[in-house]
Design a protein around this motif. Structure first.
Motif, PDB file in Angstrom:
ATOM      1  N   TYR A  70     -10.807  -2.877  -8.490  1.00 47.09           N
ATOM      2  CA  TYR A  70      -9.922  -1.724  -8.557  1.00 47.09           C
ATOM      3  C   TYR A  70      -9.732  -1.167  -7.149  1.00 47.09           C
ATOM      4  N   ILE A  71      -8.505  -0.785  -6.832  1.00 49.69           N
ATOM      5  CA  ILE A  71      -8.196  -0.252  -5.500  1.00 49.69           C
ATOM      6  C   ILE A  71      -8.980   1.026  -5.261  1.00 49.69           C
TER       7      ILE A  71
ATOM      8  N   VAL B 247      -1.251  -6.357   2.237  1.00 47.05           N
ATOM      9  CA  VAL B 247      -2.316  -5.661   1.523  1.00 47.05           C
ATOM     10  C   VAL B 247      -3.684  -5.996   2.105  1.00 47.05           C
ATOM     11  N   SER B 248      -3.698  -6.510   3.315  1.00 50.56           N
ATOM     12  CA  SER B 248      -4.970  -6.958   3.895  1.00 50.56           C
ATOM     13  C   SER B 248      -5.952  -5.817   4.108  1.00 50.56           C
TER      14      SER B 248
ATOM     15  N   PRO C 139       0.788  -1.237   0.000  1.00 46.51           N
ATOM     16  CA  PRO C 139       0.000   0.000   0.000  1.00 46.51           C
ATOM     17  C   PRO C 139       0.818   1.283   0.000  1.00 46.51           C
ATOM     18  N   GLY C 140       2.172   1.199  -0.041  1.00 47.19           N
ATOM     19  CA  GLY C 140       2.976   2.415  -0.037  1.00 47.19           C
ATOM     20  C   GLY C 140       2.627   3.356  -1.165  1.00 47.19           C
TER      21      GLY C 140
ATOM     22  N   ARG D 253      -3.578 -10.490  -5.034  1.00 52.18           N
ATOM     23  CA  ARG D 253      -3.459 -10.242  -3.593  1.00 52.18           C
ATOM     24  C   ARG D 253      -2.704 -11.395  -2.918  1.00 52.18           C
ATOM     25  N   ALA D 254      -2.949 -12.609  -3.393  1.00 53.61           N
ATOM     26  CA  ALA D 254      -2.330 -13.789  -2.781  1.00 53.61           C
ATOM     27  C   ALA D 254      -0.823 -13.831  -2.978  1.00 53.61           C
TER      28      ALA D 254
END
Length: 559
Positions: free
Chosen positions: A520-521, A510-511, A365-366, A502-503
């Protein structure tokens, strides 16, 4: 020598900046250079004007958090609709007008200098250049503003600010300043003015301002837009036909665009009309450190705007591989894609021992959208030390001038293939991108401008890609009356983070990253889109200044 090195003289700073509201320009402070002994020679004029060079608009690759190109982790208050009328605003309060007051002070005294008249006019041209720049910035932000052109011997509010004049009237005066500067500025070949405001620099600013004003008048239905567009064409054409400038390239289309923005010396670079030089232990900056601390996060909307390398929109191109992963998304795209966005194999760090920190997965997530903007980011650790970067930064870049020329000609209905070949296609040639061929253009079904002619649409796209991060996008939305593009949900979305992708991340990394129904984020989990209000085409005049001077009324619409 198209560079800039600002000289600071302590006494001069005192002369200009130490004046307070109660005694401004009434007399010089006793511990500074006294007025009767100043403005006597060329050195006095030069040193006075040096003060304004720090206000030149340096182009930084992380400077568009207020647009649809970037979605910063801390959302922009203005675009979020949370901006309220402030008590004061540093763009309008007493300090906010200081540069304009000081330019006027110079213009009312420079004639005293005992020196060659032509040389004296060169310095007057610099002053008119700066006044045009400062007033344009005021008009973009506030619309109608007072016009100050004389000394302020009286510190009353009425004298200090006066009544607001209409946008068009102020901008007509800006054009007068620009034309004076064009007629009187030193030639670019004049070694004495190397790194200063020459006629080429004035034309670069004039082209930028005239395109902005011409399109603003057109799309906001103010009238009289065509003369401004013709002035933009004339100014940009002067730079093109001069033969002094060109698009930087070394024959490495996969790196040349990226490398352009991480150079320690832009002096002599043909793309530099004017650049800010940074020299170790003399003048340094913090940009690469800022980027590495808070990565500029590009939006899904921006990333979708890249054409495929064949020059065709992704909605129509057989080359497009979809966006399930960033690896898919970058295949066969405009070569600038990988030079603007960190993709697999991008080196974040080139260590002295030869090791590299190369990207495999997007660094979320940075990077809050997953699309890390790498413009102006150097992998050299020496550039990461706080306030010690020595990478030069553009102020006026030739690629922008070419884009201005193409857009202004298209707005006038005069952009034929010859125009596109000497502007857009010169820029694309750097990266090996397919030429723009007018006869082959097909309207993008996903265009942000569905009613715009296809040529203008594609020129705007080219501008968005080539100049991303350099600080132009919000101004472009204003002049095109396109603020409603902020409503697009994709302007606050990032890349796809599917369960399969994600896995691949370490457990827990990234939880907490949230996604929408299409994976989409979501950058701001509490909102699904932003809402543009037309009052946002202008900022409000601050409360204190309205209270002190009722002549500034009415407040800007909607505030």
């Amino acid at each position: 020598m198209r560079t800039i090195h600002v000289v600071y003289i302590f006494a001069l700073i005192l002369l200009i900046s130490a004046c307070k509201k109660e005694d401004f320009l009434d007399r010089f402070p006793q511990d500074a250079i006294s007025e009767p002994t100043y403005f006597k020679n060329e050195n006095d004029l030069k040193l006075f004007l040096n003060y304004f060079y720090d206000a030149l608009p340096v182009q930084r690759g992380n400077s568009e958090g207020n647009s649809d190109n970037f979605a910063p982790g801390s959302r922009d208050v203005f675009l979020a609709g949370e901006y309220v009328v402030p008590a004061t605003d540093d763009n309008w309060n007493y300090t906010g007008w200081s540069n304009i007051r000081n330019v006027n002070y110079f213009l009312n005294r420079y004639q005293r200098a005992e020196m060659d008249a032509t040389l004296k006019s060169h310095y007057a041209a610099e002053a008119h250049f700066f006044r045009a720049l400062f007033y344009w910035e005021k008009v973009k932000r506030f619309g109608a503003v007072p016009w100050l052109s004389t000394d302020l011997a009286d510190t009353s509010t009425a004298i200090l600010y006066g009544a607001r004049l209409p946008h068009k009237q102020v901008m007509d005066s800006v054009l007068v300043d620009l034309n004076f500067a064009v007629s009187n500025a030193a030639e670019a070949s004049n070694a004495q003015f190397a790194g200063r405001i020459t006629v080429d620099v004035v034309n670069a600013l004039k082209a930028r301002i005239c395109l902005w004003e011409g399109t603003f008048r057109k799309y906001h239905a103010l009238g009289d837009h065509e003369p401004w567009l013709r002035e933009a064409v004339t100014a940009s054409d002067e730079l093109i036909i001069s033969g002094r400038y060109g698009i930087y390239k070394t024959g490495n289309p996969d790196r040349d665009y990226y490398n352009l923005f991480i150079q320690e010396e832009l002096r002599g670079n043909t793309e530099s009309i004017l650049a800010r030089r940074y020299i170790k232990d003399v003048s340094m900056h913090n940009l690469t450190r800022q980027i590495s601390d808070v990565w500029p996060a590009l939006t899904k909307n921006f990333v979708r705007s890249f054409l495929d390398k064949n020059g065709v929109p992704t909605a129509l191109s057989p080359l497009y591989q979809g966006d399930e992963t960033l690896d898919d998304e970058m295949i066969d795209r405009d070569p600038r894609f990988r030079q603007i966005i960190a993709t697999r194999g991008f080196s974040f760090t080139n260590n002295a021992n030869g090791t590299r920190d190369e990207m495999t997965l997007p660094r979320i997530p940075g990077v809050v959208t997953g699309y890390a903007g790498v413009k102006n980011y150097s992998p050299d650790p020496a550039q990461w030390n706080a306030n010690q970067s020595t990478l030069d930064l553009f102020i006026f870049r030739y690629a922008e001038t070419l884009l201005i020329h193409a857009e202004a000609k298209a707005e006038l209905g005069e952009a034929d293939q010859a125009v596109i070949d000497k502007t857009i296609n010169k820029i694309r040639e750097r990266v090996g991108m397919a030429d723009m061929v007018i006869a082959s253009l097909v309207k993008d079904p996903d265009s942000d401008f569905p009613t715009l002619p296809v040529l203008l649409d594609e020129i705007r796209r080219e501008r968005r890609i080539e100049l991303v991060g350099e600080g132009f996008r919000f101004d472009d939305l204003l002049r095109w009356k396109a603020g409603a593009l902020i409503n697009n949900a994709e302007t606050i979305l990032g890349m796809k983070l599917t369960p399969a992708l994600r896995a691949q991340y370490p457990s827990g990394q990234v939880s907490n990253v949230q996604v929408d129904a299409n994976f989409y984020i979501r950058v701001y989990p509490n909102i699904t889109n932003r809402t543009w209000h037309d009052k946002m085409y202008l900022y409000p005049v601050p409360i204190n200044e309205l209270t002190l001077n009722p002549a500034l009324l009415p407040q800007n619409m909607g505030w």
